[in-house]
Every structure is written in structure tokens, then in C-alpha cells.
Design a protein around this motif. Structure first.
Motif, PDB file in Angstrom:
ATOM      1  N   ARG A 179      65.543  25.634   9.600  1.00 29.31           N
ATOM      2  CA  ARG A 179      66.429  26.527  10.347  1.00 29.31           C
ATOM      3  C   ARG A 179      67.299  27.354   9.394  1.00 29.31           C
ATOM      4  O   ARG A 179      67.517  28.543   9.626  1.00 29.31           O
ATOM      5  N   PHE A 180      67.783  26.692   8.335  1.00 26.62           N
ATOM      6  CA  PHE A 180      68.573  27.443   7.366  1.00 26.62           C
ATOM      7  C   PHE A 180      67.704  28.465   6.639  1.00 26.62           C
ATOM      8  O   PHE A 180      68.132  29.594   6.410  1.00 26.62           O
ATOM      9  N   LYS A 181      66.498  28.082   6.293  1.00 20.80           N
ATOM     10  CA  LYS A 181      65.603  29.012   5.601  1.00 20.80           C
ATOM     11  C   LYS A 181      65.332  30.245   6.454  1.00 20.80           C
ATOM     12  O   LYS A 181      65.268  31.372   5.952  1.00 20.80           O
ATOM     13  N   ALA A 182      65.170  30.061   7.773  1.00 18.28           N
ATOM     14  CA  ALA A 182      64.950  31.193   8.672  1.00 18.28           C
ATOM     15  C   ALA A 182      66.163  32.110   8.686  1.00 18.28           C
ATOM     16  O   ALA A 182      66.034  33.347   8.654  1.00 18.28           O
ATOM     17  N   LEU A 183      67.361  31.503   8.713  1.00 19.11           N
ATOM     18  CA  LEU A 183      68.592  32.298   8.699  1.00 19.11           C
ATOM     19  C   LEU A 183      68.737  33.031   7.370  1.00 19.11           C
ATOM     20  O   LEU A 183      69.103  34.212   7.332  1.00 19.11           O
ATOM     21  N   GLN A 239      68.971  39.887  16.046  1.00 19.18           N
ATOM     22  CA  GLN A 239      68.040  38.758  16.014  1.00 19.18           C
ATOM     23  C   GLN A 239      68.627  37.594  15.218  1.00 19.18           C
ATOM     24  O   GLN A 239      68.518  36.431  15.617  1.00 19.18           O
ATOM     25  N   CYS A 240      69.254  37.910  14.098  1.00 17.78           N
ATOM     26  CA  CYS A 240      69.875  36.863  13.277  1.00 17.78           C
ATOM     27  C   CYS A 240      70.978  36.141  14.040  1.00 17.78           C
ATOM     28  O   CYS A 240      71.185  34.931  13.852  1.00 17.78           O
ATOM     29  N   GLU A 241      71.685  36.876  14.894  1.00 14.17           N
ATOM     30  CA  GLU A 241      72.790  36.282  15.649  1.00 14.17           C
ATOM     31  C   GLU A 241      72.314  35.128  16.529  1.00 14.17           C
ATOM     32  O   GLU A 241      73.067  34.181  16.789  1.00 14.17           O
ATOM     33  N   ARG A 242      71.064  35.174  16.967  1.00  9.27           N
ATOM     34  CA  ARG A 242      70.536  34.143  17.850  1.00  9.27           C
ATOM     35  C   ARG A 242      69.994  32.929  17.095  1.00  9.27           C
ATOM     36  O   ARG A 242      69.605  31.939  17.705  1.00  9.27           O
ATOM     37  N   LEU A 243      69.954  33.008  15.771  1.00 11.85           N
ATOM     38  CA  LEU A 243      69.442  31.891  14.978  1.00 11.85           C
ATOM     39  C   LEU A 243      70.493  30.798  14.839  1.00 11.85           C
ATOM     40  O   LEU A 243      71.681  31.091  14.733  1.00 11.85           O
ATOM     41  N   PRO A 244      70.081  29.516  14.828  1.00 11.52           N
ATOM     42  CA  PRO A 244      71.047  28.428  14.623  1.00 11.52           C
ATOM     43  C   PRO A 244      71.771  28.578  13.288  1.00 11.52           C
ATOM     44  O   PRO A 244      71.154  28.878  12.266  1.00 11.52           O
ATOM     45  N   GLY A 245      73.072  28.416  13.334  1.00 10.12           N
ATOM     46  CA  GLY A 245      73.864  28.493  12.104  1.00 10.12           C
ATOM     47  C   GLY A 245      74.427  29.862  11.804  1.00 10.12           C
ATOM     48  O   GLY A 245      75.194  30.014  10.838  1.00 10.12           O
ATOM     49  N   ALA A 246      74.084  30.870  12.587  1.00 11.93           N
ATOM     50  CA  ALA A 246      74.615  32.214  12.340  1.00 11.93           C
ATOM     51  C   ALA A 246      76.118  32.230  12.606  1.00 11.93           C
ATOM     52  O   ALA A 246      76.607  31.630  13.571  1.00 11.93           O
ATOM     53  N   ASN A 247      76.859  32.909  11.748  1.00 14.98           N
ATOM     54  CA  ASN A 247      78.307  32.990  11.878  1.00 14.98           C
ATOM     55  C   ASN A 247      78.679  34.220  12.698  1.00 14.98           C
ATOM     56  O   ASN A 247      78.391  35.353  12.304  1.00 14.98           O
TER      57      ASN A 247
END
Length: 286
Positions: free
Chosen positions: A217-221, A246-254
Motif C-alpha cells: 500500500r505504501f509502495k502504491a502511494l 487518485q492518490c487521495e483515495r489511496l490508503p495513507g494519503a495525507n
């Protein structure tokens, strides 16, 4: 009456030879301390307890990771690693100390909330800046014998990076030199190119340890934000904004970082360019 001998004046302590060292500096500040002071103006005991507990815990963590407190005040502290004791992995120790400080915040806030009057408590957070680089350790005669003052860009840049952490809504922001030390050991997100010191430099967010770095998940972000920055710095603002969403919907996005860049893109699209876009945002002068 017997005359008393007047002792001779002590000769001025000569400056010792300047010592050059490679260090990592960590600046940890209590976020929005002025607003918190105003909020708890009728609860001075809570303010004192909060500052004592937070900075006491941070100091213990620095020392447990072989760091030295260079400066401390009610607002925060400055720590250095690889001075005065030699440390091969000084940048790594600084990163581990920063992550340990963040891990202490929830239990410390839980303790403090019990002391506050109902409805008055607000959780405290840290803004941490870290950078590595050469410094000169010099005795300028203002500290006790044997203690040196440290002078060098890493000391000042770590303060600027701490301010960046608060501006971007992040816990830990690191400079390019520290980033090079940690590249394969910690979870780092490319954050921005900004003007710190006298030059435009890349800065990064420290998001976690090696386990977090290996998390898919972090690698995707990480890959998503890397692609976003590529488009943003080339001036492809519509495509960059679409990827940012799209990045905003990824887990861990600030959320604070996403909002900041969305506002920047809106501003950059609305203005008439006065110079070629170089990827370095400069806030408008008011």
C-alpha cells in the motif's frame, strides 16, 4: 588592618581548535504552541504538565538513541546525532528517534486529557525537521568548559524543515542529505521542491520504518506521488490534478498535502505566467 591580597584575574579561556563533524540534526517543536497556550490560559497546570511530559519524553528518546540535546525551550528542542560521541549510523538513529517520538503522542495525550476540564482539551502534536551535513564544533566561550557550539547548514535547515512539517500538515519532514542516508531503510515520500536555505531543494516526508517501506500500500502511494510530481513539475497541471485525486483515495494519503497541492494548481492555472515554470512554487507576495 591587614591588607588582603587581591587574586589575579583569570586569563581568558582560549578558543579551542574548531572540530569538523558530519552530524544529523533533529528539531522537534510542539505544533501550534501559541494557540494551545491561549486555549489553556486558565489551566496553567495543564500547560506545564503538557510541555513537561512531551519534551521530557522526547528528551528521553533522543538519549536512548545516542543523541545529544543541543538546545531546549518550552516550544521544543534541537538534538544532534554523531556529536560529541561518534556514531556511524547517526542519520538512522535520528529517524528512529523521530518515529519513537510520534509513537509516544497518543498515550501522552490520553494522560493529559484526563487532567483537562471538559471540552478544553486539544491533542498535541510534533513538527519535526531532520537534516544531515557537516558542521563545525567550536568553543566560543558561552557554554561550560568542554562544550562546543555547532555551526553549519544542517543546524539551520532542520529548523526550516520543522516549519515545513507544520505547513504541509506532516509529522516529519527531512532534507535531501538525510534522505540519501535513509533511501533503502525507511518509508519516504517525495514531498516537494522548495526553497530552503539559499537554494531550491527536494524535501521528503518520513512515513515509517523498513516494514512500512515494504508494504504494498505504501509502495502504491509512493509511486502515485512520484508520478504526480513528474506531471506537476512539467506544468501538466490538469493531468497532475487528476492523478492527485487518485492518490487521495489511496490508503495513507495525507489530506493536508493533497489539499495544499490542489490549491497550488488552481493558483498556478489562474495566473498569467511571468517566467517559465521550474517546478518550484513561490508564494505570492502580499
Amino acid at each position: 588592618m591587614t591588607a588582603r591580597a587581591v587574586p589575579a584575574a583569570k586569563p581568558a579561556r582560549p578558543l579551542r581548535q574548531t572540530e569538523a563533524r558530519e552530524i544529523t540534526a533533529l528539531v522537534c517543536e510542539i505544533r501550534e504552541i501559541d494557540q494551545i497556550t491561549q486555549l489553556w490560559q486558565n489551566e496553567p497546570h495543564l500547560l506545564r504538565e503538557a510541555i513537561t511530559k512531551l519534551l521530557g519524553a522526547a528528551t528521553d528518546i533522543v538519549r536512548a538513541h545516542f543523541g545529544t540535546i543541543e538546545f531546549a525551550s518550552p516550544r521544543g528542542l534541537t538534538a544532534v546525532f554523531n556529536y560529541p560521541r561518534d556514531q556511524m549510523d547517526h542519520a538512522e538513529h535520528a529517524a528512529e528517534a523521530a518515529l519513537a517520538m510520534l509513537a509516544q503522542l497518543d498515550p501522552l495525550n490520553a494522560e493529559l486529557e484526563k487532567l483537562a476540564a471538559p471540552g478544553t482539551f486539544t491533542a498535541l502534536n510534533f513538527s519535526i525537521g531532520i537534516e544531515s551535513g557537516p558542521v563545525h564544533a567550536i568553543d566560543i566561550g558561552l557554554k561550560p568548559r568542554g562544550e562546543y557550539s555547532l555551526i553549519g547548514p544542517a543546524m539551520s535547515l532542520s529548523h526550516e524543515l520543522s516549519a515545513c512539517a507544520q505547513m504541509y500538515g506532516l509529522a516529519v519532514v527531512v532534507g535531501p542529505a538525510a534522505h540519501e542516508y535513509w533511501l533503502r531503510k525507511f518509508a519516504l515520500l517525495e514531498l516537494d521542491i522548495t526553497r530552503i536555505g539559499t537554494a531550491a531543494k527536494p524535501i521528503f516526508a518520513l512515513s515509517g520504518n523498513a516494514l512500512q517501506r515494504a508494504n504494498p500500500r505504501f509502495k502504491a502511494l509512493q509511486e502515485g506521488f512520484c508520478a504526480f510530481h513528474g506531471l506537476y513539475r512539467k506544468g501538466h497541471f490538469d493531468a497532475a490534478l487528476a492523478l492527485l485525486e487518485q492518490c487521495e483515495r489511496l490508503p495513507g494519503a495525507n489530506a493536508s498535502v493533497v489539499e495544499l497541492f490542489a490549491q497550488r494548481i488552481a493558483f498556478l492555472k489562474s495566473r498569467a505566467p511571468t517566467a517559465p515554470w521550474d517546478g518550484v512554487f513561490r508564494a505570492p507576495i502580499k
